[in-house]
Design a protein around this motif. Sequence first.
Motif, PDB file in Angstrom:
ATOM      1  N   GLY A  56       4.059  -5.912  -0.601  1.00 57.87           N
ATOM      2  CA  GLY A  56       2.633  -6.234  -0.686  1.00 57.87           C
ATOM      3  C   GLY A  56       2.159  -6.302  -2.117  1.00 57.87           C
ATOM      4  N   TYR A  57       1.090  -7.072  -2.336  1.00 59.01           N
ATOM      5  CA  TYR A  57       0.444  -7.158  -3.647  1.00 59.01           C
ATOM      6  C   TYR A  57      -1.048  -6.927  -3.431  1.00 59.01           C
ATOM      7  CZ  TYR A  57      -0.554  -8.831  -8.406  1.00 59.01           C
ATOM      8  OH  TYR A  57      -0.946  -8.932  -9.721  1.00 59.01           O
ATOM      9  N   ALA A  58      -1.577  -5.876  -4.046  1.00 56.81           N
ATOM     10  CA  ALA A  58      -2.987  -5.525  -3.892  1.00 56.81           C
ATOM     11  C   ALA A  58      -3.719  -5.808  -5.192  1.00 56.81           C
ATOM     12  CB  ALA A  58      -3.130  -4.059  -3.506  1.00 56.81           C
ATOM     13  N   ALA A  59      -4.455  -6.918  -5.222  1.00 57.61           N
ATOM     14  CA  ALA A  59      -5.238  -7.273  -6.402  1.00 57.61           C
ATOM     15  C   ALA A  59      -6.630  -6.692  -6.274  1.00 57.61           C
ATOM     16  CB  ALA A  59      -5.305  -8.791  -6.552  1.00 57.61           C
ATOM     17  N   PRO A  96     -14.580  -1.408  -4.690  1.00 57.89           N
ATOM     18  CA  PRO A  96     -13.744  -0.213  -4.519  1.00 57.89           C
ATOM     19  C   PRO A  96     -13.392   0.083  -3.067  1.00 57.89           C
ATOM     20  CG  PRO A  96     -15.459   0.218  -6.128  1.00 57.89           C
ATOM     21  CD  PRO A  96     -15.779  -1.108  -5.505  1.00 57.89           C
ATOM     22  N   GLN A  97     -14.374  -0.028  -2.159  1.00 57.82           N
ATOM     23  CA  GLN A  97     -14.090   0.273  -0.755  1.00 57.82           C
ATOM     24  C   GLN A  97     -13.135  -0.749  -0.143  1.00 57.82           C
ATOM     25  OE1 GLN A  97     -14.865   3.093   0.894  1.00 57.82           O
ATOM     26  NE2 GLN A  97     -15.605   3.705  -1.130  1.00 57.82           N
ATOM     27  N   ALA A  98     -13.305  -2.012  -0.529  1.00 63.40           N
ATOM     28  CA  ALA A  98     -12.390  -3.038  -0.042  1.00 63.40           C
ATOM     29  C   ALA A  98     -10.981  -2.794  -0.581  1.00 63.40           C
ATOM     30  CB  ALA A  98     -12.875  -4.423  -0.462  1.00 63.40           C
ATOM     31  N   ALA A  99     -10.893  -2.373  -1.832  1.00 58.53           N
ATOM     32  CA  ALA A  99      -9.583  -2.089  -2.424  1.00 58.53           C
ATOM     33  C   ALA A  99      -8.857  -0.999  -1.653  1.00 58.53           C
ATOM     34  CB  ALA A  99      -9.743  -1.694  -3.886  1.00 58.53           C
ATOM     35  N   ILE A 100      -9.568   0.042  -1.278  1.00 52.81           N
ATOM     36  CA  ILE A 100      -8.965   1.161  -0.544  1.00 52.81           C
ATOM     37  C   ILE A 100      -8.500   0.706   0.828  1.00 52.81           C
ATOM     38  CG2 ILE A 100      -9.436   3.404   0.516  1.00 52.81           C
ATOM     39  CD1 ILE A 100     -11.458   3.860  -1.807  1.00 52.81           C
ATOM     40  N   SER A 101      -9.383   0.033   1.562  1.00 56.12           N
ATOM     41  CA  SER A 101      -9.036  -0.386   2.927  1.00 56.12           C
ATOM     42  C   SER A 101      -7.906  -1.408   2.923  1.00 56.12           C
ATOM     43  CB  SER A 101     -10.265  -0.935   3.652  1.00 56.12           C
ATOM     44  OG  SER A 101     -10.749  -2.106   3.029  1.00 56.12           O
ATOM     45  N   GLN A 102      -7.900  -2.314   1.954  1.00 57.44           N
ATOM     46  CA  GLN A 102      -6.851  -3.325   1.896  1.00 57.44           C
ATOM     47  C   GLN A 102      -5.510  -2.711   1.523  1.00 57.44           C
ATOM     48  OE1 GLN A 102      -8.322  -6.311  -0.795  1.00 57.44           O
ATOM     49  NE2 GLN A 102      -9.796  -7.127   0.668  1.00 57.44           N
ATOM     50  N   PHE A 103      -5.506  -1.785   0.595  1.00 57.31           N
ATOM     51  CA  PHE A 103      -4.255  -1.111   0.234  1.00 57.31           C
ATOM     52  C   PHE A 103      -3.696  -0.361   1.439  1.00 57.31           C
ATOM     53  CE2 PHE A 103      -1.897   2.614  -1.095  1.00 57.31           C
ATOM     54  CZ  PHE A 103      -0.981   2.092  -1.994  1.00 57.31           C
ATOM     55  N   ASN A 104      -4.561   0.385   2.124  1.00 54.37           N
ATOM     56  CA  ASN A 104      -4.116   1.116   3.313  1.00 54.37           C
ATOM     57  C   ASN A 104      -3.607   0.171   4.392  1.00 54.37           C
ATOM     58  OD1 ASN A 104      -4.681   3.624   2.209  1.00 54.37           O
ATOM     59  ND2 ASN A 104      -6.764   3.696   3.039  1.00 54.37           N
ATOM     60  N   GLY A 119      -8.435  -2.973 -10.263  1.00 52.03           N
ATOM     61  CA  GLY A 119      -9.654  -3.485 -10.862  1.00 52.03           C
ATOM     62  C   GLY A 119     -10.869  -2.711 -10.413  1.00 52.03           C
ATOM     63  N   THR A 120     -10.640  -1.497  -9.900  1.00 50.70           N
ATOM     64  CA  THR A 120     -11.754  -0.715  -9.345  1.00 50.70           C
ATOM     65  C   THR A 120     -11.736   0.724  -9.856  1.00 50.70           C
ATOM     66  OG1 THR A 120     -10.397  -0.237  -7.374  1.00 50.70           O
ATOM     67  CG2 THR A 120     -11.907  -2.111  -7.244  1.00 50.70           C
ATOM     68  N   GLY A 121     -11.419   0.897 -11.130  1.00 44.49           N
ATOM     69  CA  GLY A 121     -11.444   2.231 -11.707  1.00 44.49           C
ATOM     70  C   GLY A 121     -10.457   3.174 -11.029  1.00 44.49           C
ATOM     71  N   GLN A 122     -10.946   4.352 -10.666  1.00 45.81           N
ATOM     72  CA  GLN A 122     -10.074   5.381 -10.082  1.00 45.81           C
ATOM     73  C   GLN A 122     -10.160   5.429  -8.555  1.00 45.81           C
ATOM     74  OE1 GLN A 122      -8.117   6.793 -12.556  1.00 45.81           O
ATOM     75  NE2 GLN A 122      -9.311   5.170 -13.538  1.00 45.81           N
ATOM     76  N   ALA A 123     -10.834   4.453  -7.946  1.00 54.81           N
ATOM     77  CA  ALA A 123     -11.078   4.490  -6.504  1.00 54.81           C
ATOM     78  C   ALA A 123      -9.801   4.558  -5.678  1.00 54.81           C
ATOM     79  CB  ALA A 123     -11.908   3.268  -6.083  1.00 54.81           C
ATOM     80  N   LEU A 124      -8.740   3.895  -6.138  1.00 56.27           N
ATOM     81  CA  LEU A 124      -7.510   3.806  -5.354  1.00 56.27           C
ATOM     82  C   LEU A 124      -6.590   5.018  -5.491  1.00 56.27           C
ATOM     83  CD1 LEU A 124      -5.948   0.210  -5.470  1.00 56.27           C
ATOM     84  CD2 LEU A 124      -6.578   1.543  -3.461  1.00 56.27           C
ATOM     85  N   VAL A 125      -6.877   5.904  -6.412  1.00 59.12           N
ATOM     86  CA  VAL A 125      -5.953   7.002  -6.708  1.00 59.12           C
ATOM     87  C   VAL A 125      -5.570   7.809  -5.464  1.00 59.12           C
ATOM     88  CG1 VAL A 125      -5.692   9.199  -7.923  1.00 59.12           C
ATOM     89  CG2 VAL A 125      -6.521   7.186  -9.144  1.00 59.12           C
ATOM     90  N   PRO A 126      -6.522   8.278  -4.636  1.00 58.27           N
ATOM     91  CA  PRO A 126      -6.117   9.056  -3.453  1.00 58.27           C
ATOM     92  C   PRO A 126      -5.218   8.270  -2.501  1.00 58.27           C
ATOM     93  CG  PRO A 126      -8.452   9.380  -3.907  1.00 58.27           C
ATOM     94  CD  PRO A 126      -7.996   8.246  -4.774  1.00 58.27           C
ATOM     95  N   ALA A 127      -5.520   6.990  -2.287  1.00 58.81           N
ATOM     96  CA  ALA A 127      -4.718   6.175  -1.376  1.00 58.81           C
ATOM     97  C   ALA A 127      -3.315   5.964  -1.920  1.00 58.81           C
ATOM     98  CB  ALA A 127      -5.402   4.833  -1.130  1.00 58.81           C
ATOM     99  N   VAL A 128      -3.210   5.696  -3.216  1.00 61.20           N
ATOM    100  CA  VAL A 128      -1.903   5.506  -3.833  1.00 61.20           C
ATOM    101  C   VAL A 128      -1.100   6.798  -3.793  1.00 61.20           C
ATOM    102  CG1 VAL A 128      -0.738   5.072  -6.033  1.00 61.20           C
ATOM    103  CG2 VAL A 128      -2.609   3.582  -5.306  1.00 61.20           C
TER     104      VAL A 128
END
Length: 368
Positions: A56-59, A96-104, A119-128
């Motif tokens: 997967g690629y999460a932009a 940020p919310q879209a980034a989290i849901s899409q990564f998950n 591209g959303t600061g630190q929002a993805l850190v917990p999911a990653v």
Amino acid sequence: MSTPTVAWRKRLLPVAATLLLAGTLAACGSSGGNGSSSAGKSNDPPWCGTKPITVGYAAGLGGNAWVDTSVAVYKNEAAKCSNITRVLDTNANADPQAAISQFNSLVAQGATAVVVLNGTGQALVPAVKSASARGVAVGIDMSGFAPDANAGYCCGLIWDTKAAGRSYATWMAKALKGKGRVIVLGGAAGQPSFDAMWDGVKEVFANYPDIKLVPDHWVATSEAQGQAQQAVAAQLANGPIDGVITDYADTAIGAMQAFQASGVPIPPIATNEQNRLGCEWETLHKSNPNFELYAASSLVEAAAQTLHMAVEQAQGIKSYSGDTAYDSKPFWDSLSADKKPACDQSYPQQAFMSGGIDAATAKKILGN
């Protein structure tokens, strides 16, 4: 590129232009197999491994030519592996919310090697961090997280934006002869890469007391041309701007448009290259002799190498830990006799010229 930008990197080994051959850009959120059996074939590149795998690629940044080209590089590189059975990608458009849901969602669909262009600061850190703990190999393509985030990803090719900031500022000080007011345009608000770039700019300008940064922070534009134009226009209302530093051609073009709309000559600009930027310079420099241009190389080729690292980690071929810095190099410099900006009419305006991509392939990705 940023396009782009969050840790916007010493130099990654160049990826050949053939990465993009025969590729067309698919819509964000698409998926597809390579049409072959799930077992790796003997002529697959060694980094592919042999076990069936979904990637997967999460932009995180909004769709622009740099992001689109990076996604195309990723897809065409994945197509080299017969054991990659699904090729997924998403684009959060800086939400940020879209980034989290899409990564998950990528992880839920079975992706065990995921490349992230943050591209959303630190929002993805917990999911990653959660995905990494469950064995998902997450690789960072140029734009990652704050150094102290402890996100747990396996590997990353991170643009050394502090070094880039130093390069931009060193050139700008030369172009301005050590005196003037300079604005720095960044990407999405909260991107650590631009904090680092800002630090690099300030480090250089500390040696030039007659250069002033206006305002006293980098300005968020989400690397969008319209937002950049608005930002520069707003700052012009507060006083003159003698130079612009930004990492992406779209924001550089937006800045040019703001000066033109205000009836002000275009000042020196330091940024990263794109064909239309060379075309604009060739046209506008004639009536704006003080419009000097420095453009570093683009960074789109890094998506392929990041995919290699994530797949190798997921397949157990290699074990990675931490980031590899990537430093872009000068591509155009109007102050240098042998690096003058240039316009190639055989390429799309949106094409990145430093990646070695031929015109036909660039048109397949970006259109005419």
